[in-house]
Design an enzyme around this catalytic site. Structure first.
Site, short mmCIF file in Angstrom:
data_model
loop_
_atom_site.label_atom_id
_atom_site.label_comp_id
_atom_site.label_asym_id
_atom_site.label_seq_id
_atom_site.Cartn_x
_atom_site.Cartn_y
_atom_site.Cartn_z
N ARG A 73 0.86 -1.18 0.00
CA ARG A 73 0.00 0.00 0.00
C ARG A 73 0.91 1.24 0.00
NH1 ARG A 73 -3.31 -2.72 -1.63
NH2 ARG A 73 -5.38 -3.23 -0.84
N GLU A 87 -2.67 7.49 -4.95
CA GLU A 87 -2.97 6.81 -6.21
C GLU A 87 -4.42 6.92 -6.66
OE1 GLU A 87 -1.81 2.72 -5.14
OE2 GLU A 87 -3.92 2.14 -5.36
N HIS A 125 -0.78 -0.26 -9.78
CA HIS A 125 -1.54 -1.20 -8.95
C HIS A 125 -1.99 -2.40 -9.80
CE1 HIS A 125 -3.61 -1.27 -4.83
NE2 HIS A 125 -3.54 -2.51 -5.28
#
Ligand code: NAI
Length: 334
Positions: free
Chosen positions: A237, A266, A298
């Site tokens: 993360r 993000e 991601h």
């Protein structure tokens, strides 16, 4: 009539995999592109059984309160992480929350390794270079993984898969986790304190969840501990890294290589095509300007196998909750 589930942050590939997995269930699935958050939650129709959310949807207490007020019974996270959901608020308001605890941990671990191999052998540069008919090797010098020390922060399902791969490369693998895994230790992974892992590693890979306690785990103080020129990979993360501090460490060479599949800010950038737009986030632009930084959006989870499992597990949990039963414990958050 079958239960209605509204999907947020839905992409075309979500529809493909969920529609396929829904064949035996026949739930009414509605796909919305927008993030779930305060701006949209009021639009959910009463009578909806559950919402299905993803990593950048926002589920703080006010959103959950509205969901509860509309009679929504379930928040089904189609991911493993749940740092974006206020679980206390869900508990208070009686909304159940589930997730997909494991969907091909190898997908994420292999992506972390792919980032590492790109950085250490500079294949991203070689790819572009040979397309220009430039076969010079200047600037492509890499380093072997064999014999290096790989430090793993968090040895859950993904961290363990990463450890196994790094062992295969002939790395010495060391790890920090508040709950060490005996089988992994037996397989030759050496547990030590977080600080010691930071000190001894040539490569550090983050595989722990983001919690309020470990926000900015990698920051100026902890970066002071690392070997000069070390490699850091974050597929976990974004909030685990203090972005300004890592940029500073890249400038001084303290961090030699950085691979990130996640980024603290993000949600405004990832999963979108911004190729014709001006990105206002200067920190990500600075990160992408370093030749020794690799950013992916991601995508570590993004394999056929993982998407199939995400869809099947999520719909199975929904079926179980809808029947008034309880899915396996590791899927239940509230
Ligand atoms: P897991 O729950 O199996 O393992 C997490 C491990 O981290 C546990 O062993 C836990 O004891 C440990 N841990 C907790 N706090 C820690 C700390 N402060 N320091 C060190 N270890 C700590 O989780 P799993 O499935 O391995 O996933 C790990 C993380 O990977 C998820 O929380 C998620 O944030 C991220 N992830 C990223 C994906 C991507 O596409 N980039 C996809 C899936 C997960």
């Amino acid at each position: 009539m079958k239960e209605k589930i509204v999907f947020f942050s839905a992409k075309p590939y979500d529809k493909v995999f969920f529609d396929k997995a829904n064949a035996p269930y026949g739930f009414e699935l509605e796909y919305l592109e927008t993030h779930l958050g305060p701006h949209i939650v009021q639009a959910i129709q009463p009578g909806t059984f559950g919402v299905c959310a993803f990593v950048n949807d926002k589920l703080p207490a006010p959103v959950i309160d509205v969901l509860a007020g509309k009679g929504i019974k379930l928040i089904a996270m189609r991911c493993a992480g749940f740092n974006n959901v206020d679980l206390e608020a869900a508990k208070r308001s009686g909304v159940r929350v589930c997730r997909v605890p494991a969907y091909s941990p190898e997908a994420v671990a292999e992506h972390a390794v792919a980032m590492l191999l790109t950085l250490n052998r500079k294949t991203h540069k070689a790819y572009n270079r040979v397309r220009e008919q430039n076969f010079s090797l200047n600037g492509l010098l890499g380093f072997n993984l064999f014999g290096k020390t790989a430090g793993v922060i968090g040895t859950g399902k993904i961290g363990q898969a990463f450890c196994r791969i790094m062992k295969g490369f002939g790395c010495r693998v060391i790890a920090y986790d508040p709950y060490p895994d005996a089988a992994l230790e037996k397989a030759g992974v050496q547990y030590m304190s977080f600080e010691e892992v930071m000190r001894q590693s040539d490569i550090i890979s983050l595989h722990c969840p983001l919690t309020p306690e470990n926000k900015h785990l990698i920051c100026r103080e902890t970066l002071d501990l690392v070997k000069h020129g070390c490699t850091i990979i974050n597929t976990s993360r974004g909030g685990l890294l203090h972005t300004a501090d890592i940029i500073q460490a890249l400038k001084t060479g303290k961090v030699g290589y950085l691979g990130i599949d996640v980024y603290e800010q993000e949600e405004k950038i990832f999963f979108k095509d911004l190729s014709a737009q001006i990105i206002e986030d200067d920190a990500i632009q600075r990160l992408m300007s370093f030749p020794n930084v690799l950013v992916t959006g991601h995508q570590a989870f993004f394999t056929e196998e993982a998407l199939t499992q995400i869809a099947e597990t999520t719909l199975d949990s929904i079926r179980i909750f809808a029947a008034g039963e309880e899915p396996p414990k590791d899927r239940i958050l509230v």
